[in-house]
Design an enzyme around this catalytic site. Structure first.
Site, PDB file in Angstrom:
ATOM      1  N   ASP A 260       0.868  -1.177   0.000  1.00 44.65           N
ATOM      2  CA  ASP A 260       0.000   0.000   0.000  1.00 44.65           C
ATOM      3  C   ASP A 260       0.901   1.222   0.000  1.00 44.65           C
ATOM      4  O   ASP A 260       2.022   1.161   0.507  1.00 44.65           O
ATOM      5  CB  ASP A 260      -0.864   0.061   1.270  1.00 44.65           C
ATOM      6  CG  ASP A 260      -0.078   0.597   2.446  1.00 44.65           C
ATOM      7  OD1 ASP A 260       0.731  -0.169   3.007  1.00 44.65           O
ATOM      8  OD2 ASP A 260      -0.217   1.781   2.787  1.00 44.65           O
ATOM      9  N   CYS A 298      -1.087   3.543 -22.812  1.00 41.92           N
ATOM     10  CA  CYS A 298      -2.102   3.466 -21.748  1.00 41.92           C
ATOM     11  C   CYS A 298      -3.485   3.709 -22.346  1.00 41.92           C
ATOM     12  O   CYS A 298      -3.667   4.635 -23.137  1.00 41.92           O
ATOM     13  CB  CYS A 298      -1.798   4.522 -20.681  1.00 41.92           C
ATOM     14  SG  CYS A 298      -3.021   4.580 -19.353  1.00 41.92           S
ATOM     15  N   CYS A 303      -5.644   9.230 -20.954  1.00 40.92           N
ATOM     16  CA  CYS A 303      -4.732   9.097 -22.103  1.00 40.92           C
ATOM     17  C   CYS A 303      -5.493   9.017 -23.418  1.00 40.92           C
ATOM     18  O   CYS A 303      -4.986   9.411 -24.456  1.00 40.92           O
ATOM     19  CB  CYS A 303      -3.832   7.884 -21.914  1.00 40.92           C
ATOM     20  SG  CYS A 303      -2.649   8.136 -20.576  1.00 40.92           S
TER      21      CYS A 303
HETATM   22 ZN    ZN Z   1      -3.378   6.783 -18.805  1.00 39.87          ZN
END
Ligand code: ZN
Length: 367
Positions: A260, A298, A303
């Site tokens: 985490d 991505c 994006c």
């Molecule tokens: Zn992205």
């Protein structure tokens, strides 16, 4: 409740079963300390595909109050997150101004929302975890900062071991898992003593705490190499506070199952974005006219629809929506990374994946 299904070059792929379902490991948990990430919602977590997050029991008990969370049907319902929720105790908050010291009985804080004094003992924090209703509660530990003296590490370790034993005794909710925490700072003999002791208490999982607090990564990996071989290999292993893509891939290769950190979202808010070719600093003027996406590989909505130039612009005008876009992209990157890690373990090609990933990540450093 934990089963390892695949192993590859030291990395493990498995399933952690909690009251909320079955969750594939390794997994990464973003910090939703007070039941929310900063500038990002639980709907965003759901759309990123995140199945695991971590909240903080101590601060939730201060605001809105563990009774409020309990009376709203528990943490999952309260924040609309159906996945696996861990709750930490508050040891990490010892670095904050709300921390007022400790005794052998527990940690002392001042609630910053109403200025009342709060003493966190194992009994009190176990009641809070159980009211909140998380999937996995962390036992109470004491943590000395990086650079502490040996005496300070020993004193913190004594408290940790006593409080971990007491946490086990006061934890009575059989549907909630309880993880122990190995401490001992950067003293390897203390780390090994702690690993043996925590392992002997037979928790549902074992965490390694007190890392990623400013030490060089070589020190961190040294601790992992000393501790991991001692912990029961059939238990889930969790390194607390670890969140950079390279550190996670390295820790997975040493047999760690969960992590985490605020790293992906905190960096995003400050303008550091993860890409397949390493991190970029979107504040740099060279991005002001760059119409390409943050990362052309991505497929997150940021994006797909926005350019680096727009991200740079939102950063310059300090627009809060920019923080959300950047945090969303970094969490999406982390989640896809974890999925690639799992696939490489299943296909028994983790070492090759790790080598290629490190090469990709470092490729822009020389550019
Ligand atoms: Zn992205």
């Amino acid at each position: 409740m934990f089963k390892i299904n695949f192993e590859s070059d030291g990395a493990r792929g498995g399933i952690l079963q909690t009251k909320s379902g079955e969750f594939e490991t390794p997994f990464f948990m973003p910090a939703a300390t007070m039941g929310s990430g900063k500038c990002i919602t639980t709907d965003d977590y759901n759309s990123v595909g995140l199945k695991n997050i971590i909240c903080n029991a101590l601060v939730l008990s201060m605001m809105p109050g563990n009774d409020v969370v309990r009376d709203n049907g528990g943490i999952h319902k309260f924040i609309n997150f159906p996945g696996c929720i861990f709750t930490d105790c508050g040891g990490f908050q010892m670095s904050r101004s709300m921390y007022k010291g400790k005794t052998s009985k527990g940690l002392h804080f001042v609630n910053p929302f109403n200025e009342t004094k709060v003493v966190i003992t194992p009994e009190r924090i176990m009641n809070i975890h159980q009211d909140i209703g998380s999937d996995v509660a962390m036992a109470l530990d004491d943590m000395a900062p990086y650079g502490a003296t040996r005496e300070e590490y020993i004193s913190a370790l004594k408290n940790t071991h006593r409080w971990q034993e007491q946490s086990k005794k006061f934890h009575t909710d059989s549907k909630q898992l309880l993880f122990g925490i190995v401490q001992g700072g950067f003293q390897m003999d203390l780390r090994r003593i702690s690993a043996h002791f925590i392992d002997s208490l037979d928790f549902d999982g074992v965490a390694i705490g007190g890392l990623a607090i400013g030490e060089p990564t070589t020190e961190m990996y040294k601790v992992l190499r000393n501790v991991l071989p001692i912990i029961d290999k059939d238990k889930p292993r969790y390194v607390m506070g670890l969140g950079s893509p390279l550190d996670i891939v390295e820790a997975v290769s040493q047999g760690v199952d969960c992590f985490d950190s605020v790293y992906p979202t905190k960096n995003a808010r400050n303008g550091t974005l993860f890409t397949s070719k390493g991190n970029i600093d979107i504040t740099k003027i060279k991005y002001a006219r760059d119409m390409s996406p943050i990362d052309s590989t991505c497929d997150c909505f940021v994006c797909k629809h926005y350019s680096k130039a727009y991200m740079h612009h939102l950063m310059r005008i300090k627009e809060p929506s920019g923080k959300r876009f950047r945090s969303y992209h970094n969490l999406y990157f982390m989640q896809r990374l974890i999925e690639r890690v799992r696939l490489a373990i299943k296909e028994n090609s983790f070492e090759k994946f790790k080598k290629d990933f490190i090469k990709e990540q470092l490729s822009s450093r020389s550019a």
